[in-house]
Scaffold this active site. Structure first.
Site, mmCIF file in Angstrom:
data_model
loop_
_atom_site.group_PDB
_atom_site.id
_atom_site.type_symbol
_atom_site.label_atom_id
_atom_site.label_comp_id
_atom_site.label_asym_id
_atom_site.label_seq_id
_atom_site.Cartn_x
_atom_site.Cartn_y
_atom_site.Cartn_z
ATOM 1 C CB CYS A 5 118.437 -46.737 34.445
ATOM 2 S SG CYS A 5 117.930 -48.028 33.878
ATOM 3 C CG HIS B 29 118.369 -49.024 38.896
ATOM 4 N ND1 HIS B 29 117.218 -48.581 39.283
ATOM 5 C CD2 HIS B 29 118.257 -50.069 37.914
ATOM 6 C CE1 HIS B 29 116.815 -48.294 37.548
ATOM 7 N NE2 HIS B 29 117.276 -48.738 37.420
ATOM 8 C CD GLU C 235 117.167 -47.076 42.435
ATOM 9 O OE1 GLU C 235 116.409 -48.012 41.983
ATOM 10 O OE2 GLU C 235 118.365 -46.540 42.116
#
Length: 355
Positions: free
Chosen positions: A242, A323, A325
């Protein structure tokens, strides 16, 4: 009778119901996510923003702190069509104003058509349209938050141990906790460092990978983090997520730009330019890479072709705008962390030194 007001930069004032009292201001943004409201509200990337949920009901599975991404709520305020008591009480306890019972569809449409804009909020017994407008008048643009990293980064370095297979130096620009857990679950020891950490500290750690986290604000304001990446470019494998991708791109002579209303949600499609595969991703960013510089764009957003992945075999770089994760999901791209640690496994560089 309304006891809350949202004043927009375009001159409109929305009446609402106060769910957590207070007055505040920030950049009005929206997320299309229909789950993960706990994760969104504790995501440091929302610092200095007012988060509007486009999904009509927020709080339908309660609030559990084990799902938090950080130790506090980061948006300056929260807006929903309908907010449950659990969420409202949580936000009130955090001192974060919250309102509901207003037309969030119109708010979202406004942001989509006019772009993310500043707003002022007043909620509670003393709230008036004038108070909301006063807050709006004091609101700064995101690029004006010059040292926003200090608001969200760790003050002191610390280590989260995995199995000791690799050492990752993670620069905390406002990181989500699940980035750390995604690395430790794969055996890495993660050394979490302040966003303005000096090169000597990193060199003393002698990590296998330098990783720049997500975070809020304009990447151009993270000058010290960019300088750190520049210091170790070519001497240490580099990764970023990001904001981290944006900072890494700038360090390799690239450039970034503010988006009209950003990408925030859990259903952003991303295409890999090498394989043609499309995965669904979670995203939360208002800036993007306009020019990759010396890096290669390997993934793009299907909707608008913005850069979602950058890589360089020459410099051992791999970054993602989204993202991988993300909790509660989707988890289509968790393999990114395997790719990051593969750079550590395969890299020939064993010792790094600050110039």
């Amino acid at each position: 009778m309304a006891d809350a007001y949202v004043a927009l930069a375009d001159g409109r004032v929305f009446e609402a119901r106060a769910r957590a009292p207070g007055r505040t201001r920030g950049e009005l943004v929206f997320t299309t996510a229909y789950t993960g409201y706990e994760e969104s509200l504790t995501d440091p990337s929302y610092e200095e923003q007012v988060l509007t949920f486009s999904y009509p009901l927020i709080g339908n599975y309660g609030v559990r702190d084990e799902r938090f991404e950080s130790d506090r709520v980061h948006p300056n305020a929260a807006i929903a069509r309908e907010m449950t008591d659990d969420v409202a009480e949580w936000l009130a306890g955090e001192g974060v104003p919250a309102v509901d019972h207003l037309d969030t569809r119109e708010l979202v449409t406004t942001v989509r058509e006019e772009g993310a804009m500043n707003c002022g909020i007043a909620a509670g017994p003393e709230a008036t349209p004038e108070v909301a407008k006063e807050e709006l008048a004091e609101c700064k643009g995101m690029s004006e938050h010059l040292d926003i990293g200090k608001q969200v980064s760790t003050d002191d370095p610390y280590t989260v141990e995995g199995d000791g297979e690799h050492d990752v130096a993670l620069v905390d620009c406002g990181m989500k906790g699940s980035i750390v857990s995604s690395l430790t679950e794969r055996g890495a020891d993660v050394h979490v460092l302040p966003y303005d950490v000096d090169a000597e500290t990193v060199a003393e750690l002698d990590p296998d990978v330098l990783f720049v986290s997500n975070g809020p604000g304009d990447p151009a304001n993270f000058e010290s983090t960019q300088a750190l990446v520049e210091e170790f470019a070519g001497d240490l494998p580099l990764a970023g997520i990001c904001l981290g991708q944006q900072i890494v791109a700038r360090a390799f002579d690239g450039d970034t730009e503010k988006m009209a209303f950003g990408h925030r949600g859990v259903n952003q499609p991303v295409r890999d330019l090498r394989t043609g595969q499309v995965v669904m991703t979670t995203q939360n960013h208002g800036y993007s890479v306009a020019d990759p510089g010396d890096l290669t764009v390997t993934q793009v957003n299907v909707n608008d072709d913005t850069a979602e992945g950058l890589e360089s075999e020459e410099y051992d770089v791999v970054t993602r705008q989204y993202h991988p994760e993300a909790n509660p999901g989707p988890h289509d791209s968790l393999g990114f962390f395997d790719d990051v640690l593969a750079m550590a496994e395969n890299g020939t560089r064993t010792t790094v030194k600050a110039d």
